[in-house]
Design an enzyme around this catalytic site. Structure first.
Site, PDB file in Angstrom:
ATOM      1  N   HIS A 150    -100.417   1.910 -20.519  1.00 25.83           N
ATOM      2  CA  HIS A 150    -100.526   3.238 -21.133  1.00 25.83           C
ATOM      3  C   HIS A 150     -99.767   4.281 -20.302  1.00 25.83           C
ATOM      4  O   HIS A 150     -99.146   5.187 -20.854  1.00 25.83           O
ATOM      5  CB  HIS A 150    -101.992   3.654 -21.259  1.00 25.83           C
ATOM      6  CG  HIS A 150    -102.742   2.892 -22.310  1.00 25.83           C
ATOM      7  ND1 HIS A 150    -102.294   2.770 -23.612  1.00 25.83           N
ATOM      8  CD2 HIS A 150    -103.914   2.194 -22.250  1.00 25.83           C
ATOM      9  CE1 HIS A 150    -103.171   2.041 -24.308  1.00 25.83           C
ATOM     10  NE2 HIS A 150    -104.156   1.683 -23.512  1.00 25.83           N
ATOM     11  N   HIS A 199    -103.136  -3.416 -18.138  1.00 22.77           N
ATOM     12  CA  HIS A 199    -103.169  -2.805 -19.473  1.00 22.77           C
ATOM     13  C   HIS A 199    -103.208  -1.278 -19.361  1.00 22.77           C
ATOM     14  O   HIS A 199    -102.471  -0.581 -20.067  1.00 22.77           O
ATOM     15  CB  HIS A 199    -104.387  -3.321 -20.255  1.00 22.77           C
ATOM     16  CG  HIS A 199    -104.625  -2.582 -21.535  1.00 22.77           C
ATOM     17  ND1 HIS A 199    -104.072  -2.981 -22.734  1.00 22.77           N
ATOM     18  CD2 HIS A 199    -105.324  -1.445 -21.789  1.00 22.77           C
ATOM     19  CE1 HIS A 199    -104.438  -2.113 -23.676  1.00 22.77           C
ATOM     20  NE2 HIS A 199    -105.204  -1.176 -23.131  1.00 22.77           N
ATOM     21  N   GLU A 200    -104.068  -0.770 -18.473  1.00 22.79           N
ATOM     22  CA  GLU A 200    -104.152   0.693 -18.324  1.00 22.79           C
ATOM     23  C   GLU A 200    -102.830   1.252 -17.806  1.00 22.79           C
ATOM     24  O   GLU A 200    -102.406   2.342 -18.205  1.00 22.79           O
ATOM     25  CB  GLU A 200    -105.321   1.091 -17.409  1.00 22.79           C
ATOM     26  CG  GLU A 200    -106.701   0.640 -17.904  1.00 22.79           C
ATOM     27  CD  GLU A 200    -106.986   0.995 -19.363  1.00 22.79           C
ATOM     28  OE1 GLU A 200    -106.412   1.971 -19.870  1.00 22.79           O
ATOM     29  OE2 GLU A 200    -107.766   0.268 -20.003  1.00 22.79           O
TER      30      GLU A 200
HETATM   31 ZN   LIG Z   1    -105.839   0.604 -23.904  1.00 26.11          ZN
END
Ligand SMILES: [Zn+2]
Length: 236
Positions: A110, A106-107
């Site tokens: 980004h 998830h990171e």
């Molecule tokens: Zn996030």
């Protein structure tokens, strides 16, 4: 950031809005904790750690200028576009659980958004300084406005508060998009098998719900402020 300390000073029936917001946020956080506890115990078949999964994902996207570093604390995982660094908490960085790999991916989602110039992420980044300033002075302004019976100050405080609500709403597409990217990247890079993806999806879905809950809580607070003070102008 939400100025809970000030609420006791003006108790009224609309306070129920604040309470509903708090309950929604606590429920979302409890759900995230229980989901994390479940998937923290399930190891991924590939045996990759969060850090290894992150490196694999970044390389697969041709991203070589983003670092992956451990950071202290729990649930402190984040991507910082200013120093192009994926910060992973210790329980994510070095573990091979489904939860660790999902959060790391998830990171990285980004980081991929940043590399691709994803507009909501840019917008969110540009709002940060204004929102931080607004969050610090909105409640003091509202309070001083109430004490001095100055509607302009109250309105200004509410306007600044609404900026942080907008910020939280802009955060939602950024978060959902990062998780969607994460799940595709985990599968396409063979980090998780197809039947492991549903666990990662549950984990990231629970995390996303905390952002939805926070935004809903802030919207309820804004609604309360507008009910209390929005129609006051003619009384002054
Ligand atoms: Zn996030």
């Amino acid at each position: 950031m939400y100025g809970y300390g000030y609420y006791g000073l003006f108790w009224d029936p609309t306070y129920v809005f604040v309470l509903i917001g708090v309950v929604i946020c606590l429920a979302a956080q409890a759900k995230l904790r229980s989901t994390y506890a479940k998937y923290e115990r399930i190891g991924s078949l590939s045996g990759m750690t969060g850090a290894e999964a992150a490196q694999t994902i970044l390389r697969s996207q041709g991203i070589y200028d983003v670092q992956v570093v451990p950071v202290s604390g729990e649930l402190t995982d984040h991507y910082d576009p200013r120093d192009k660094t994926v910060h992973l908490s210790q329980s994510i960085y070095g573990r091979t659980s489904l939860a660790a790999v999902a959060v790391a991916a998830h990171e990285c989602g980004h980081a991929v958004q940043d590399a691709n110039g994803y507009v909501p992420l840019r917008l969110r980044g540009a709002m940060v300084p204004v929102v931080n300033f607004g969050a610090q002075i909105s409640w003091p302004l509202i309070l001083i406005g109430i004490l001095l019976r100055g509607q302009t100050l109250v309105s200004l405080g509410i306007l600044l508060f609404s900026l942080s609500v907008i910020f939280q709403l802009v955060t939602l597409p950024v978060e959902f998009n990062a998780s969607r990217r994460a799940l595709a990247l985990l599968e396409n890079n063979g980090i998780l098998q197809r039947d492991e993806i549903s666990g990662a999806r549950s984990m990231l879905g629970a995390a996303a719900m905390t952002y939805v809950a926070a935004a809903a809580g802030s919207l309820l607070q804004l609604l309360r402020l507008l009910i209390l003070f929005g129609g006051n102008r003619r009384d002054n």
